[in-house]
Design a protein around this motif. Structure first.
Motif, PDB file in Angstrom:
ATOM      1  N   SER A  16       0.840  -1.191   0.000  1.00 22.95           N
ATOM      2  CA  SER A  16       0.000   0.000   0.000  1.00 22.95           C
ATOM      3  C   SER A  16       0.880   1.248   0.000  1.00 22.95           C
ATOM      4  CB  SER A  16      -0.908  -0.002   1.236  1.00 22.95           C
ATOM      5  OG  SER A  16      -1.674   1.172   1.301  1.00 22.95           O
ATOM      6  N   CYS A  17       0.688   2.112  -0.999  1.00 28.75           N
ATOM      7  CA  CYS A  17       1.490   3.339  -1.093  1.00 28.75           C
ATOM      8  C   CYS A  17       0.737   4.354  -1.945  1.00 28.75           C
ATOM      9  CB  CYS A  17       2.869   3.049  -1.678  1.00 28.75           C
ATOM     10  SG  CYS A  17       2.837   2.367  -3.353  1.00 28.75           S
ATOM     11  N   ASP A  18       1.256   5.580  -2.003  1.00 32.97           N
ATOM     12  CA  ASP A  18       0.616   6.645  -2.777  1.00 32.97           C
ATOM     13  C   ASP A  18       1.134   6.715  -4.212  1.00 32.97           C
ATOM     14  OD1 ASP A  18      -1.028   8.270  -0.668  1.00 32.97           O
ATOM     15  OD2 ASP A  18       0.895   7.850   0.275  1.00 32.97           O
ATOM     16  N   ASP A  19       2.434   6.505  -4.389  1.00 34.84           N
ATOM     17  CA  ASP A  19       3.065   6.598  -5.701  1.00 34.84           C
ATOM     18  C   ASP A  19       4.054   5.448  -5.845  1.00 34.84           C
ATOM     19  OD1 ASP A  19       2.364   9.581  -6.728  1.00 34.84           O
ATOM     20  OD2 ASP A  19       2.761   9.622  -4.574  1.00 34.84           O
ATOM     21  N   VAL A  20       4.195   4.952  -7.081  1.00 36.80           N
ATOM     22  CA  VAL A  20       5.129   3.858  -7.320  1.00 36.80           C
ATOM     23  C   VAL A  20       5.852   4.115  -8.633  1.00 36.80           C
ATOM     24  CG1 VAL A  20       3.320   2.450  -8.403  1.00 36.80           C
ATOM     25  CG2 VAL A  20       5.359   1.355  -7.488  1.00 36.80           C
ATOM     26  N   GLN A  71      -6.137   5.599  -5.843  1.00 40.71           N
ATOM     27  CA  GLN A  71      -5.316   6.320  -4.874  1.00 40.71           C
ATOM     28  C   GLN A  71      -3.835   6.205  -5.203  1.00 40.71           C
ATOM     29  OE1 GLN A  71      -7.044   4.560  -1.153  1.00 40.71           O
ATOM     30  NE2 GLN A  71      -7.211   6.683  -0.527  1.00 40.71           N
ATOM     31  N   ARG A  72      -3.418   5.064  -5.746  1.00 38.72           N
ATOM     32  CA  ARG A  72      -2.001   4.866  -6.058  1.00 38.72           C
ATOM     33  C   ARG A  72      -1.724   5.318  -7.487  1.00 38.72           C
ATOM     34  NH1 ARG A  72      -0.136  -1.177  -5.682  1.00 38.72           N
ATOM     35  NH2 ARG A  72      -1.483  -1.291  -7.513  1.00 38.72           N
ATOM     36  N   ARG A  73      -0.708   6.161  -7.659  1.00 41.08           N
ATOM     37  CA  ARG A  73      -0.354   6.668  -8.973  1.00 41.08           C
ATOM     38  C   ARG A  73       0.968   6.040  -9.422  1.00 41.08           C
ATOM     39  NH1 ARG A  73      -2.429  11.171 -11.198  1.00 41.08           N
ATOM     40  NH2 ARG A  73      -4.218  10.429  -9.998  1.00 41.08           N
ATOM     41  N   VAL A 117      -2.636   7.885   1.476  1.00 42.57           N
ATOM     42  CA  VAL A 117      -3.485   6.701   1.454  1.00 42.57           C
ATOM     43  C   VAL A 117      -3.777   6.222   2.881  1.00 42.57           C
ATOM     44  CG1 VAL A 117      -1.504   5.132   1.213  1.00 42.57           C
ATOM     45  CG2 VAL A 117      -3.765   4.411   0.432  1.00 42.57           C
ATOM     46  N   ARG A 123       3.028  10.907   2.968  1.00 37.33           N
ATOM     47  CA  ARG A 123       2.895  10.211   1.692  1.00 37.33           C
ATOM     48  C   ARG A 123       4.012   9.180   1.555  1.00 37.33           C
ATOM     49  NH1 ARG A 123       3.267  14.106  -3.468  1.00 37.33           N
ATOM     50  NH2 ARG A 123       3.067  12.613  -5.201  1.00 37.33           N
TER      51      ARG A 123
END
Length: 517
Positions: A16-20, A71-73, A117, A123
């Protein structure tokens, strides 16, 4: 605390994270393993090895934000250097990779994220070891990590977000932890918490540590703790505010029993199964799963710890549903498992129905409290089972004529609570990671940092010794030792081992990174 860099073993597609950050090349081709990170509409064509994405690079750019509504970009990063000229050395190739990482991390920072998230304090940006696939750094992983980690730390400080460097191979994790320890500092924790991590790390290395995981860890990915679960069930049952107000004054198990009657047992079990089923896991799940611990206990229904552990190659035997195996790590589900709805213990009736069955499971935790040091994470220590089990253990340890015993565990509490600490002081040491002046979400983040430090201090420092990709990290003595052990591996015929002694030696060599290259 400024932004923090975590090195964690996990599956990047399930964290689970905001950006990858997703590695690609100039044709926007990605390997098949990264496809779960991308929206289906972004894929233009696909085969068994991977996919080409729609769109094209603007002239000179190496970073592309993949449009999406979740939510994840995802962010594409060009990691394959196709520039002409064969006169460049390896350092120039690494320079080019690191420039791409800096550019990507700056682009990520420009995207506004009003709320991280699941309400996380900061973040979280996640990335793999860029360039170790198609990018040409696969044979120079050690050099890459030595230079990438400072880049990540600088970005975390500058942009004030957290970064997770996500690795899968045991040798990658061991090498990254060595590099991180050698950096010194960067933990942003009080000295008292450093000492706690050092003591727990020493116990973990000695095989003396077990872990109890509570609902607070899964709350980091939006799963409900008791009070919120009851609210959700009340909403599903259609209770009005007046009825809910009266229900909320009951003990949780009795409130759950009334809700169970309103919904029906089958619907209650179906809801728990759906609500607590497989999903992305939290950073804390991955950090706990990576600890060198063989015995875990939880009151959680969800499978997130098991998923995190399986993703780094150490599957957990889930008790009582699986059979324990000698030497294999296991997880005891004290209150049941969402994958086995009939095992769920939620209402007062279920607590009573499962009396003998649950007594046997409770005996496992009692044994751990008597023979191990148990680390409690994410629990308020108010569960009826915990209180009863601790009382029973206390009665054994403090029986007339017995010698004084050490406390059986350590509770990592988010905030100071002198009353609760006093309640448990005979049994466990309570360590508050933050004072009452620190918001709970920031305290939860500080707990993640503490768990990461514990993992770093307790990890084996030799897991990359025989991996050729990390030869550059070795000093003179380690190089000589690696050469000698490589000869032993060659004498075993690479991976073949027929006798018991040969298999045991091969197992030790694999723990040192043999076969990871």
């Amino acid at each position: 605390m400024s932004g923090h860099v975590f090195v964690v073993g996990a599956d990047l597609t399930r964290l689970s994270c905001d950006d990858v950050l997703v590695p690609t090349d100039r044709s926007m081709r990605v390997t098949a393993g990264w496809l779960p990170l991308l929206p289906p509409e972004a894929v233009q064509s696909q085969d068994d090895d991977g996919a080409c994405l729609a769109g094209a690079w603007p002239h000179g750019e190496r970073v592309h934000e993949v449009p999406g509504s979740g939510q994840r970009r995802a962010w594409l990063v060009d990691t394959v250097d196709e520039r002409g000229g064969g006169g460049r050395d390896g350092d120039e190739d690494l320079d080019w990779l690191l420039d791409g990482a800096r550019e990507a991390l700056a682009a990520v920072a420009a995207r506004e994220v009003p709320t991280p998230v699941h309400g996380r304090a900061r973040r979280l940006v996640a990335l793999p070891a860029l360039g170790t696939g198609w990018g040409g750094a696969a044979g120079r992983r050690g050099a890459l990590l030595q230079r990438l980690l400072p880049v990540l730390r600088a970005a975390a400080d500058e942009h004030d977000y957290d970064i997770a460097l996500v690795l899968r191979r045991p040798s990658d994790l061991a090498a990254a932890q060595r590099v991180r320890r050698a950096e010194g500092g960067g933990w942003a924790l009080p000295e008292a918490l450093h000492r706690v991590a050092e003591g727990l790390g020493e116990r973990a290395r000695a095989g003396d540590l077990a872990v109890f995981l509570g609902a607070g860890v899964s709350a980091a990915v939006g799963l409900p703790i008791w009070e919120r679960l009851l609210e959700e069930l009340a909403g599903r049952a259609g209770l009005d505010d007046g009825m809910w107000a009266g229900l909320s004054r009951l003990p949780p198990q009795d409130a759950a029993a009334l809700l169970g009657h309103a919904l029906g047992r089958d619907q209650l079990a179906e809801y728990v199964q759906q609500r607590f089923g497989p999903a992305p896991y939290a950073l804390a799940h991955a950090l706990v799963a990576g600890l060198p611990v063989r015995e875990f206990v939880t009151t959680n229904y969800d499978p997130l710890l098991e998923l995190a552990a399986a993703d780094i190659g150490r599957p957990l035997r889930v008790l009582p549903f699986d059979e324990a195996e000698p030497g294999a790590p296991w997880l005891l589900k004290l209150h049941g498992d969402a994958g086995h709805p009939a095992s769920i213990v939620l209402t007062r009736e279920q607590y009573l129905e499962f009396g003998d069955h649950r007594s046997a499971l409770a005996g496992v935790l009692q044994s751990l409290l008597l023979t191990r040091h148990v680390l409690f994470v994410g629990t308020s220590m108010l569960d009826d089972d915990l209180i009863r089990i601790a009382h029973q253990v206390r009665s054994v340890q403090h029986a007339p004529g017995s010698r004084p015993r050490r406390r059986s565990g350590t509770v990592l509490a988010l905030q100071e609570d002198p009353v609760r600490a006093r309640l448990w002081e005979q049994d466990v040491e309570t360590v508050a990671v933050a004072g009452l002046d620190v918001p709970p979400v920031e305290a939860a983040r500080r707990l993640e940092v503490l768990l990461y430090l514990l993992g770093c201090l307790s990890s084996r420092p030799t897991g990359y010794l025989l991996d050729p990709a990390y030869r550059g990290l070795l000093d003179q003595e380690e190089t000589a030792l690696s050469d000698a052990l490589a000869e032993v591996a060659a004498a075993l015929g690479g991976g073949r081992a027929d006798s018991w002694a040969a298999r045991e030696v091969l197992r030790l060599l694999q723990e040192l990174g043999h076969g990871d290259g």
